[in-house]
Design a protein around this motif. Structure first.
Motif: not given
Length: 237
Positions: A99-127
């Protein structure tokens, strides 16, 4: 300036990235990838971390997960590092950390950001140009959410279940959501918060989250505070 303690808020989803040292690979082959997911599944179960989405990338790991306890995420990542990196080193005849240092993380309001964050993660291979379609990525949670496999690592969030009354409806809705994607501004907002360790919440929830976290959860406005003129000052001065 002292480093802020990492945010870890039980019951709130966290968008996570863990990078490896420059020039290293997170996994060299499918045996490594299967070992990493197995170690993550065991660590998450042991420490109370519900994983909603993931992507194994060449030089980093993305997670979207909700901790049951304040230290659930940290303990999971520590256990993953011990078990996976030790096995990785034995298998490839290497020594030292991955590992290159400690992990990084953002806390999310689920109502606004949970589904966009899922898209962010699952689209990484395409991006990243690794695959043409999300369902072609074997080492992410996209195939689970598109109904192409059942992934024992995934604990689906209630907001994903709310996409439809049947698996078919949820899978079709998720395919549409992936096709819509994120705007560059949305993607950048999620990435910035994740890398800088801030929360994405509205003003109404900020105070409550800050009290739970015991530290600032968003950056303070830049510049000096505006001066206020005291009503006691005479206009003759």
């Amino acid at each position: 300036m002292a480093r802020l303690p990492r945010l870890g808020v039980p019951g709130w989803p966290h968008l996570v990235v863990q990078r490896v040292h420059e020039g290293q690979l997170l996994a060299r082959d499918d045996t490594d990838r299967a070992a990493l997911l197995g170690a993550l599944r065991e660590a998450a179960r042991l420490h109370g971390l519900a994983v909603h989405a993931y992507a194994l990338c060449p030089d980093h790991l993305h997670l979207l997960a909700t901790p049951a306890q304040e230290d659930s995420l940290s303990l999971t990542m520590q256990a993953l590092g011990r078990r996976y990196v030790a096995g990785y080193n034995r298998r490839h005849g290497r020594h030292g950390g991955l590992w290159s240092g400690r992990f990084r993380a953002a806390v999310l309001d689920p109502v606004q950001f949970l589904l966009p964050a899922m898209v962010f993660v699952e689209q990484h291979g395409v991006r990243a140009g690794l695959v043409h379609r999300e369902e072609d990525e074997r080492w992410s949670s996209a195939r689970h959410h598109l109904g192409l496999m059942t992934d024992p690592l995934i604990a689906d969030h209630a907001l994903f279940w709310a996409l439809g009354n049947t698996p078919f409806e949820r899978e079709a809705a998720w395919r549409r959501r992936l096709e819509e994607g994120l705007s560059e501004a949305e993607r950048q907002r999620l990435a910035d918060a994740m890398h800088k360790g801030w929360a994405l919440v509205d003003d109404a929830k900020q105070a409550a989250l800050q009290q739970l976290a015991g530290r600032p959860v968003r950056p303070r406005p830049r510049g000096r505070p505006k001066k206020t003129v005291s009503s006691a000052v005479s206009i003759d001065q």
